[in-house]
Design a protein around this motif. Structure first.
Motif, PDB file in Angstrom:
ATOM      1  N   UNK A  51       7.619  -2.513  -1.068  1.00  0.00           N
ATOM      2  CA  UNK A  51       8.008  -3.888  -0.738  1.00  0.00           C
ATOM      3  C   UNK A  51       7.874  -4.783  -1.970  1.00  0.00           C
ATOM      4  N   UNK A  52       8.750  -5.783  -2.102  1.00  0.00           N
ATOM      5  CA  UNK A  52       8.587  -6.722  -3.216  1.00  0.00           C
ATOM      6  C   UNK A  52       7.302  -7.515  -3.053  1.00  0.00           C
ATOM      7  N   UNK A  55       5.640 -12.172  -1.379  1.00  0.00           N
ATOM      8  CA  UNK A  55       5.855 -11.519  -0.093  1.00  0.00           C
ATOM      9  C   UNK A  55       4.551 -10.810   0.248  1.00  0.00           C
ATOM     10  N   UNK A  56       4.018 -11.050   1.442  1.00  0.00           N
ATOM     11  CA  UNK A  56       2.723 -10.512   1.838  1.00  0.00           C
ATOM     12  C   UNK A  56       2.922  -9.378   2.849  1.00  0.00           C
ATOM     13  N   UNK A  57       2.579  -8.144   2.473  1.00  0.00           N
ATOM     14  CA  UNK A  57       2.782  -6.990   3.349  1.00  0.00           C
ATOM     15  C   UNK A  57       1.875  -7.009   4.578  1.00  0.00           C
ATOM     16  N   UNK A  58       0.871  -7.874   4.591  1.00  0.00           N
ATOM     17  CA  UNK A  58      -0.020  -7.978   5.747  1.00  0.00           C
ATOM     18  C   UNK A  58       0.520  -8.945   6.807  1.00  0.00           C
ATOM     19  N   UNK A  59       1.579  -9.659   6.472  1.00  0.00           N
ATOM     20  CA  UNK A  59       2.165 -10.628   7.410  1.00  0.00           C
ATOM     21  C   UNK A  59       3.415 -10.049   8.048  1.00  0.00           C
ATOM     22  N   UNK A  60       4.143 -10.878   8.771  1.00  0.00           N
ATOM     23  CA  UNK A  60       5.376 -10.479   9.434  1.00  0.00           C
ATOM     24  C   UNK A  60       6.354  -9.876   8.418  1.00  0.00           C
ATOM     25  N   UNK A  61       7.124  -8.840   8.795  1.00  0.00           N
ATOM     26  CA  UNK A  61       8.069  -8.219   7.856  1.00  0.00           C
ATOM     27  C   UNK A  61       9.194  -9.160   7.400  1.00  0.00           C
ATOM     28  N   UNK A  72       4.406  -3.775  -4.415  1.00  0.00           N
ATOM     29  CA  UNK A  72       3.047  -3.538  -3.922  1.00  0.00           C
ATOM     30  C   UNK A  72       2.485  -2.184  -4.366  1.00  0.00           C
ATOM     31  N   UNK A  73       2.951  -1.662  -5.504  1.00  0.00           N
ATOM     32  CA  UNK A  73       2.301  -0.493  -6.087  1.00  0.00           C
ATOM     33  C   UNK A  73       3.147   0.753  -6.252  1.00  0.00           C
ATOM     34  N   UNK A  74       4.383   0.767  -5.744  1.00  0.00           N
ATOM     35  CA  UNK A  74       5.214   1.948  -5.906  1.00  0.00           C
ATOM     36  C   UNK A  74       5.753   1.983  -7.339  1.00  0.00           C
TER      37      UNK A  74
END
Length: 128
Positions: free
Chosen positions: A45-46, A80-86, A112-114
């Protein structure tokens, strides 16, 4: 899952030509949720994103991709926060530019790390 706009590495950019000139107010970015991911992770994810418009685009011309930064105006930087809504919507700062634009440049500065690729599932541009 997997049916996304993917680009190599953790940085990339795209210029979106809008169907009409728009007074921009917000941008929405969408990725899949962890639950929908076959691997259970969404590290593609960005993360850090910047949104620009081109002052050249105000006359109906094409957005200059290799041009000077002075020809582009930053409307917002967000994470963009991966812990929030997609699906996440971010307000843009268009008060300094009370005009419509026909092109928007989205720059992804990190994910996010990829290490291999970054995916974006949907981008929506909001305005009048």
């Amino acid at each position: 899952p997997g049916n996304c706009w993917a680009f190599k590495g953790h940085q990339g950019q795209v210029v979106i030509r809008l169907p009409a000139r728009v007074y921009l107010t917000a941008i929405t970015v969408q990725h899949i949720s962890k639950d929908a991911s076959p691997s259970g992770t969404i590290n593609s994810a960005p993360r850090d994103i910047a949104v620009f418009v081109s002052l050249l685009g105000t006359s109906g011309g094409a957005l200059a991709l290799g041009g000077d930064r002075e020809e582009e105006t930053l409307l917002g930087m967000f994470s963009y926060n991966v812990e929030k809504d997609p699906t996440q919507t971010f307000a843009l700062k268009n008060m300094l530019l009370p005009r419509a634009f026909s092109h928007v440049k989205l720059i992804v500065k990190s994910n996010w790390g990829n290490p291999r690729y970054t995916c974006i599932y949907r981008v929506k541009v909001h305005g009048k």
